[in-house]
Design a protein around this motif. Structure first.
Motif, PDB file in Angstrom:
ATOM      1  N   GLN A 153     -20.698   5.115  -1.812  1.00 12.60           N
ATOM      2  CA  GLN A 153     -19.524   4.318  -2.176  1.00 12.60           C
ATOM      3  C   GLN A 153     -18.325   5.193  -2.485  1.00 12.60           C
ATOM      4  O   GLN A 153     -17.205   4.881  -2.087  1.00 12.60           O
ATOM      5  CB  GLN A 153     -19.839   3.468  -3.402  1.00 12.60           C
ATOM      6  N   LEU A 154     -18.595   6.302  -3.187  1.00 14.37           N
ATOM      7  CA  LEU A 154     -17.483   7.177  -3.558  1.00 14.37           C
ATOM      8  C   LEU A 154     -16.756   7.672  -2.318  1.00 14.37           C
ATOM      9  O   LEU A 154     -15.529   7.653  -2.243  1.00 14.37           O
ATOM     10  CB  LEU A 154     -17.992   8.366  -4.379  1.00 14.37           C
ATOM     11  N   TRP A 155     -17.535   8.130  -1.338  1.00 15.52           N
ATOM     12  CA  TRP A 155     -16.911   8.657  -0.117  1.00 15.52           C
ATOM     13  C   TRP A 155     -16.180   7.564   0.650  1.00 15.52           C
ATOM     14  O   TRP A 155     -15.056   7.750   1.108  1.00 15.52           O
ATOM     15  CB  TRP A 155     -17.974   9.279   0.794  1.00 15.52           C
ATOM     16  N   LEU A 156     -16.873   6.433   0.807  1.00 13.82           N
ATOM     17  CA  LEU A 156     -16.275   5.347   1.594  1.00 13.82           C
ATOM     18  C   LEU A 156     -15.013   4.827   0.922  1.00 13.82           C
ATOM     19  O   LEU A 156     -13.991   4.593   1.569  1.00 13.82           O
ATOM     20  CB  LEU A 156     -17.280   4.204   1.758  1.00 13.82           C
ATOM     21  N   PHE A 157     -15.101   4.689  -0.411  1.00  9.34           N
ATOM     22  CA  PHE A 157     -13.932   4.214  -1.137  1.00  9.34           C
ATOM     23  C   PHE A 157     -12.776   5.180  -0.938  1.00  9.34           C
ATOM     24  O   PHE A 157     -11.638   4.767  -0.689  1.00  9.34           O
ATOM     25  CB  PHE A 157     -14.251   4.066  -2.621  1.00  9.34           C
ATOM     26  N   ALA A 158     -13.078   6.481  -1.034  1.00  7.60           N
ATOM     27  CA  ALA A 158     -12.021   7.478  -0.869  1.00  7.60           C
ATOM     28  C   ALA A 158     -11.385   7.339   0.505  1.00  7.60           C
ATOM     29  O   ALA A 158     -10.161   7.392   0.639  1.00  7.60           O
ATOM     30  CB  ALA A 158     -12.580   8.877  -1.064  1.00  7.60           C
ATOM     31  N   ALA A 159     -12.224   7.132   1.529  1.00  4.53           N
ATOM     32  CA  ALA A 159     -11.692   7.025   2.892  1.00  4.53           C
ATOM     33  C   ALA A 159     -10.779   5.806   3.026  1.00  4.53           C
ATOM     34  O   ALA A 159      -9.680   5.899   3.568  1.00  4.53           O
ATOM     35  CB  ALA A 159     -12.833   6.933   3.898  1.00  4.53           C
ATOM     36  N   PHE A 160     -11.245   4.664   2.522  1.00  3.93           N
ATOM     37  CA  PHE A 160     -10.427   3.458   2.610  1.00  3.93           C
ATOM     38  C   PHE A 160      -9.172   3.594   1.761  1.00  3.93           C
ATOM     39  O   PHE A 160      -8.075   3.259   2.192  1.00  3.93           O
ATOM     40  CB  PHE A 160     -11.229   2.231   2.135  1.00  3.93           C
ATOM     41  N   PHE A 161      -9.375   4.098   0.551  1.00  2.00           N
ATOM     42  CA  PHE A 161      -8.244   4.124  -0.366  1.00  2.00           C
ATOM     43  C   PHE A 161      -7.155   5.068   0.118  1.00  2.00           C
ATOM     44  O   PHE A 161      -5.972   4.781  -0.025  1.00  2.00           O
ATOM     45  CB  PHE A 161      -8.704   4.510  -1.773  1.00  2.00           C
ATOM     46  N   LEU A 162      -7.575   6.185   0.717  1.00  2.00           N
ATOM     47  CA  LEU A 162      -6.580   7.129   1.236  1.00  2.00           C
ATOM     48  C   LEU A 162      -5.685   6.432   2.252  1.00  2.00           C
ATOM     49  O   LEU A 162      -4.458   6.534   2.207  1.00  2.00           O
ATOM     50  CB  LEU A 162      -7.285   8.322   1.880  1.00  2.00           C
ATOM     51  N   SER A 163      -6.341   5.717   3.142  1.00  2.00           N
ATOM     52  CA  SER A 163      -5.585   5.030   4.190  1.00  2.00           C
ATOM     53  C   SER A 163      -4.611   4.027   3.591  1.00  2.00           C
ATOM     54  O   SER A 163      -3.444   3.943   3.995  1.00  2.00           O
ATOM     55  CB  SER A 163      -6.566   4.337   5.114  1.00  2.00           C
ATOM     56  N   PHE A 164      -5.097   3.263   2.601  1.00  2.00           N
ATOM     57  CA  PHE A 164      -4.227   2.257   1.993  1.00  2.00           C
ATOM     58  C   PHE A 164      -3.142   2.905   1.146  1.00  2.00           C
ATOM     59  O   PHE A 164      -2.006   2.427   1.105  1.00  2.00           O
ATOM     60  CB  PHE A 164      -5.047   1.280   1.153  1.00  2.00           C
ATOM     61  N   ALA A 165      -3.505   3.994   0.457  1.00  2.91           N
ATOM     62  CA  ALA A 165      -2.533   4.629  -0.426  1.00  2.91           C
ATOM     63  C   ALA A 165      -1.393   5.243   0.358  1.00  2.91           C
ATOM     64  O   ALA A 165      -0.259   5.271  -0.112  1.00  2.91           O
ATOM     65  CB  ALA A 165      -3.216   5.698  -1.272  1.00  2.91           C
ATOM     66  N   ILE A 166      -1.673   5.702   1.575  1.00  2.00           N
ATOM     67  CA  ILE A 166      -0.588   6.226   2.405  1.00  2.00           C
ATOM     68  C   ILE A 166       0.358   5.089   2.770  1.00  2.00           C
ATOM     69  O   ILE A 166       1.565   5.232   2.750  1.00  2.00           O
ATOM     70  CB  ILE A 166      -1.150   6.884   3.681  1.00  2.00           C
ATOM     71  N   LYS A 167      -0.209   3.949   3.052  1.00  2.00           N
ATOM     72  CA  LYS A 167       0.615   2.833   3.480  1.00  2.00           C
ATOM     73  C   LYS A 167       1.444   2.264   2.323  1.00  2.00           C
ATOM     74  O   LYS A 167       2.528   1.744   2.543  1.00  2.00           O
ATOM     75  CB  LYS A 167      -0.316   1.751   4.035  1.00  2.00           C
ATOM     76  N   VAL A 168       0.885   2.346   1.093  1.00  2.00           N
ATOM     77  CA  VAL A 168       1.559   1.639  -0.031  1.00  2.00           C
ATOM     78  C   VAL A 168       2.998   2.055  -0.281  1.00  2.00           C
ATOM     79  O   VAL A 168       3.844   1.167  -0.384  1.00  2.00           O
ATOM     80  CB  VAL A 168       0.693   1.747  -1.308  1.00  2.00           C
ATOM     81  N   PRO A 169       3.409   3.277  -0.392  1.00  2.00           N
ATOM     82  CA  PRO A 169       2.681   4.524  -0.524  1.00  2.00           C
ATOM     83  C   PRO A 169       2.611   4.947  -1.981  1.00  2.00           C
ATOM     84  O   PRO A 169       3.531   4.693  -2.748  1.00  2.00           O
ATOM     85  CB  PRO A 169       3.569   5.469   0.250  1.00  2.00           C
TER      86      PRO A 169
END
Lengths: 453, 504
Positions: B211-227
């Motif tokens: 979960q930690l890895w997957l969350f990091a992967a998803f969150f990175l993508s979303f955090a760039i978009k937010v940004p």
């Protein structure tokens, strides 16, 4: 073995051979004409395509030649890819000579796909390679294409030599040249089989221009006529990969295969994409891009066994048709200048070609919802299914670099003011063919689904 | 009610694209065809709001058919409280954006409007789909029309800006793609059948490490978009270089994709990881709030100020989301919509004045209140909405967010004596003050003060421009004065998703 058995068991190849002889005959009888050779080739290829719907019931060469549904599908895929090139680059293939060479290359590719024996494979390999050496030399008026042709000949022969060397080890290991049950030979796991496998794969790395055996590709792509370049980039690559796909379909994943198909291609992706950024010539750029794309395909071999062949075929088809379309479009614009400077402001002057090209580039970059994305997804889905997450992640990140230079091409076409006035041939037909080649993606998808059954 | 309505709303933009591509319209025809198509599109989407049953927690207007079975890829559309308002925001901004591009877009109109419709199609798709594969398709495809929009019709450094925008966001997406494929296989291993349906994946029990890895992967993508800070550097460039319509869509809708992804995917898919990372996310959100506000204080380019204010405002949204309670999440939803109105409106205001003055330097303005009273009044409403004055949409959003975050921080403090979240919430409140500071500084130099030679003789806004700004002001005030119907619509789903994010 009756005559009928011999004819029927290798029917598609026999039609090609007959056609080849007819072309040579007509060259003597009929005058040089723009239409005849093309028409003849169309008839031959059409006949071959139809014959593929009837897989041979009996096989006269059962230790040498494999003919079943699978090989028929692979050959159909190959013809599908050849189609836009023959039609889109009519000018490159106008002469009887070129047509004969072209048919013989297809014949070679067919033998390769059906080969069950090292000797058949070698025969096919050379039958494919030799006409190409000549085509590279024939198809152009420029002086340095002789250099390109020679380079291709010398390096291609080196690859053949390496390939032959692998045969030596095969014979040493098993006492035969049979390639039946390829995976069983490898699982013997003796010193000799390992060397056989290594040299076998290296020969194909050479042929498909993988780093560090890639140096010939940019020069040859640049030197050859645009039609021949696309023939090499699309058809010949497809032939090698479909052959490998059939042979390696059931291969077990070992540390050696992980290095060969998981790590060596990574260097190609990185280098192909990085070097492409600096190119100023379209053919060279496509050469580097094809180096990277060949590498993605090798990842199919560390994926799930059952889905290797479909994923690989789909990649080949979607890549091949898109590249063919982009080359055909370029041919429309100018067949002499490949300089990227001429891309500037293309959208303003020729919106439709620019649109097709940007479709192609975005697809090559692997962006959804274009076919290139689905192809990449399919291959790497299988890699991840086998648990090789790090390999897939590394390959994805390396492929990320590629997005940059495809986007740069679009920037040139759409967002840069034009500098030079480029005279287009205004062969609007070509744009139609390019579009047609993209529409072939539909049967390509349909064909791929058959592998899953 | 027609069950296929959602599908029609999604597919409608393809029609004008086809029309604009095939028929060689003149530029004037293009404009009006686009405007009427967009207006019709908005009207078409309105019944979604009225027929949306706020009492039912399940998806509504569902359409589901398989795309590729073995990949678990379905074309699954559905409407819930989370995406309802965002979809309406998208269709509402459509006609306004078209109106604003009448004057700003002067070349290749046909291509521009087809790209606008394509963007609309991809954005709506991203909000509507309930399947991870389809989500990724739309999510990534969205970059292509935006790339063209900034790159062709943008300012001086448009190529740099558009490449930066594309490459930044694509990096996050590629890593997310690996995580998506990983999820697909995890699902196959658990159940034996492939599926990438959101609802199926929510049920999947994923080990904590993964979960930690997957969350990091998803969150990175979303955090760039937010940004979020420090991944925000693409935003000022993209905003400043983009043409006005591009900026409006970018600020108004595109940025919400990131926060929408967080609430819809990152949190409910990986709840344990979300809780584990929540202090970190809260910190980053607060840094974004304050850093964005400070950046906005330093710039003299109006567009840059607004771009930086977006960083600050979306920091609030993320803060609301990490409260993991209903109030905070509802606030985040309202803030997303409100930011769509205010930031979109602010970019439109800048666009209007840029057409007249051809400059965006704050120092060259002054006294617009005298020469352009109507413009100044409407601008002021939007600015106040952005600051979050009580009675405007910004207040509703920010207040609920701060309330939600504070209550969850206080609960944590009582439980574990951990004072850190409390400090964060206090720091976030300082962001509100800073927000008022930079916005009032902007208004002071921009609208008030003495007029100069350039601003003396400016004509007030036209009917078209009034229409745009009045529409936005109406919604800003509506959301500020009477947000209840909207909050009611989203409440059930918000409850649903917060409980999903809190499950053990």
């Amino acid at each position: 073995m009756t005559f009928f058995q011999i004819i029927s068991s290798t029917l598609p190849e026999n039609i090609l051979i007959m056609g080849l002889l007819l072309i040579l005959l007509f060259e003597m009888i009929l005058p040089q004409n723009k239409l005849f050779p093309l028409l003849l080739t169309a008839i031959i290829l059409g006949g071959t395509f139809l014959s593929l719907f009837y897989p041979p019931l009996e096989n006269a060469f059962e230790t040498f030649y494999l003919g079943n549904n699978q090989t028929s599908l692979l050959k159909m895929a190959l013809l599908l890819i050849a189609l836009p090139i023959v039609i889109g680059f009519r000018s490159s293939f106008y002469s009887y000579k070129a047509q004969a060479l072209f048919i013989s290359a297809i014949l070679g590719a067919f033998y390769m796909i059906s080969s069950l024996n090292f000797l058949t494979l070698f025969l096919g390999l050379e039958l494919l390679a030799f006409p190409t050496y000549v085509l590279v030399f024939l198809g152009t008026k420029r002086s340095f294409s002789a250099e390109a042709s020679l380079k291709y000949l010398v390096l291609g022969s080196t690859a053949s030599a390496i390939f032959l060397l692998s045969g030596v080890f095969l014979y040493a290991a098993t006492g035969t040249f049979s390639l039946m049950n390829f995976e069983n030979i490898i699982t013997l796991n003796t010193f000799h089989t390992q060397l056989f496998f290594l040299f076998f794969v290296l020969a194909f790395f050479f042929k498909t221009a993988l780093v560090p055996f890639h140096q010939w590709a940019p020069d040859v792509y640049d030197g050859a006529d645009l039609g021949i370049t696309s023939f090499m980039a699309v058809f010949i690559k497809a032939a090698y990969f479909l052959t490998l796909g059939r042979l390696f379909g059931q291969l077990e994943i070992t540390p050696l295969t992980l290095i060969l198909f998981g790590i060596v291609p990574l260097a190609s992706i990185l280098w192909g994409n990085l070097a492409a950024i600096k190119q100023t010539n379209f053919s060279r750029l496509m050469a580097y891009s094809s180096i990277a794309h060949a590498a993605y395909i090798y990842y199919a071999f560390i994926g799930t066994e059952a889905e290797r062949l479909p994923s690989l075929t789909f990649y080949i088809l979607s890549y091949g048709l898109v590249v063919a379309a982009s080359f055909i479009t370029l041919n429309y614009l100018s067949d002499e200048l490949h300089d990227l400077k001429n891309f500037k402001g293309l959208f303003k002057r020729h919106p439709w070609p620019a649109g097709i090209l940007s479709f192609c580039f975005l697809s090559l970059a692997g962006l959804p919802p274009l076919p290139g994305f689905f192809a990449k997804f399919y291959i790497f889905k299988n890699v991840l299914a086998e648990g090789h997450t790090t390999y897939a992640l590394a390959a994805f990140l390396a492929s990320y670099i590629g997005i940059y230079f495809y986007l740069k091409l679009i920037v040139l076409m759409y967002m840069t003011e034009e500098e030079t006035e480029l005279k287009a041939h205004r062969k609007y037909g070509s744009v139609g063919f390019a579009l047609g080649s993209l529409f072939l993606l539909v049967p390509a998808i349909w064909l791929t689904t058959f592998f899953l059954k | 009610m027609c069950n296929q309505l959602l599908l029609y709303v999604l597919l409608f933009p393809l029609l004008p694209i086809l029309l604009l591509t095939i028929v060689p319209f003149s530029s004037k025809q293009c404009k009006w065809i686009s405007f009427f198509s967009m207006s019709f599109h908005f009207l078409l989407s309105l019944p979604l709001y009225f027929y949306f049953d706020s009492a039912a927690p399940a998806l509504q207007f569902e359409i589901n058919f398989p795309l590729i079975r073995s990949w678990g890829a379905n074309f699954h559309l559905g409407l819930d409280g989370i995406n309802l308002l965002l979809i309406l925001l998208t269709t509402l901004l459509g006609p306004l954006v078209v109106l604003s591009s009448f004057e700003t877009i002067k070349k290749n109109e046909r291509f521009f409007y087809s790209m606008l419709f394509l963007l609309q199609f991809f954005m709506l798709g991203t909000f509507m789909v309930q399947n991870l594969f389809a989500f990724y398709l739309f999510w990534e495809a969205m970059l292509i029309p935006m790339f063209f929009m900034i790159g062709i019709w943008g300012g001086e450094r448009r190529i740099y800006a558009t490449l930066k925008f594309f490459l930044y966001t694509a990096l996050g997406s590629i890593i997310m793609l690996v995580a998506i494929i990983w999820l697909l296989h995890a699902y196959i291993l658990n159940t034996g059948t492939p599926s990438l349906e959101f609802s199926e994946l929510y049920k999947l029990a994923i080990p904590f490490d993964a979960q930690l890895w997957l969350f990091a992967a998803f969150f990175l993508s979303f955090a760039i978009k937010v940004p979020l800070f420090p991944l925000h550097t693409w935003l000022p460039d993209a905003h400043v270089q983009a043409p006005t319509p591009g900026s409006v869509i970018l600020a108004g809708i595109l940025l919400k994709m990131g926060t929408y992804g967080i609430i819809k995917l990152a949190f409910p898919l990986f709840p344990q990881a979300a809780i584990y990372f929540s202090p970190f996310i809260g910190t980053v959100a607060v840094i974004s709030i304050i850093y964005g506000a400070l950046l906005a204080l330093t710039h003299a380019d109006i567009k840059k100020i607004i771009a930086c204010s977006s960083i600050s405002h979306l920091g609030f949204v993320v803060l609301g989301l990490v409260s993991f309670n209903i109030i905070g999440t509802q606030g985040a939803m309202i803030q997303m919509i409100s930011h769509g109105f205010t930031a979109g409106g602010l970019f439109l205001i800048v666009g209007m004045i840029y057409e007249r003055m051809h400059t965006r330097e704050l120092t060259e303005f002054g006294g617009l209140a005298k020469s352009m009273p109507m413009y100044s009044t409407l601008s002021m409403i939007i600015v106040l909405g952005s600051i979050g004055l009580p009675g405007t949409s910004g207040f509703t959003g920010e207040f609920l967010i701060l309330l939600g975050y504070f209550s969850s921080a206080f609960a944590l403090f009582k439980e574990t004596q951990n004072i850190f979240p409390l400090i964060l919430s206090v720091a976030a409140i300082s962001g509100v003050v800073l927000g008022a500071l930079y916005m009032l500084r902007l208004v002071q130099h921009f609208l008030f003060g003495p007029t100069n030679k350039k601003t003396e003789n400016l004509l007030d806004i036209t009917f078209k421009e009034k229409f745009i700004l009045i529409t936005l002001s109406f919604f800003i005030i509506l959301f500020g004065v009477y947000p209840k119907p909207f909050l009611d619509k989203i409440e059930k789903s918000v409850e649903n998703y917060t409980s999903l994010s809190l499950r053990k």
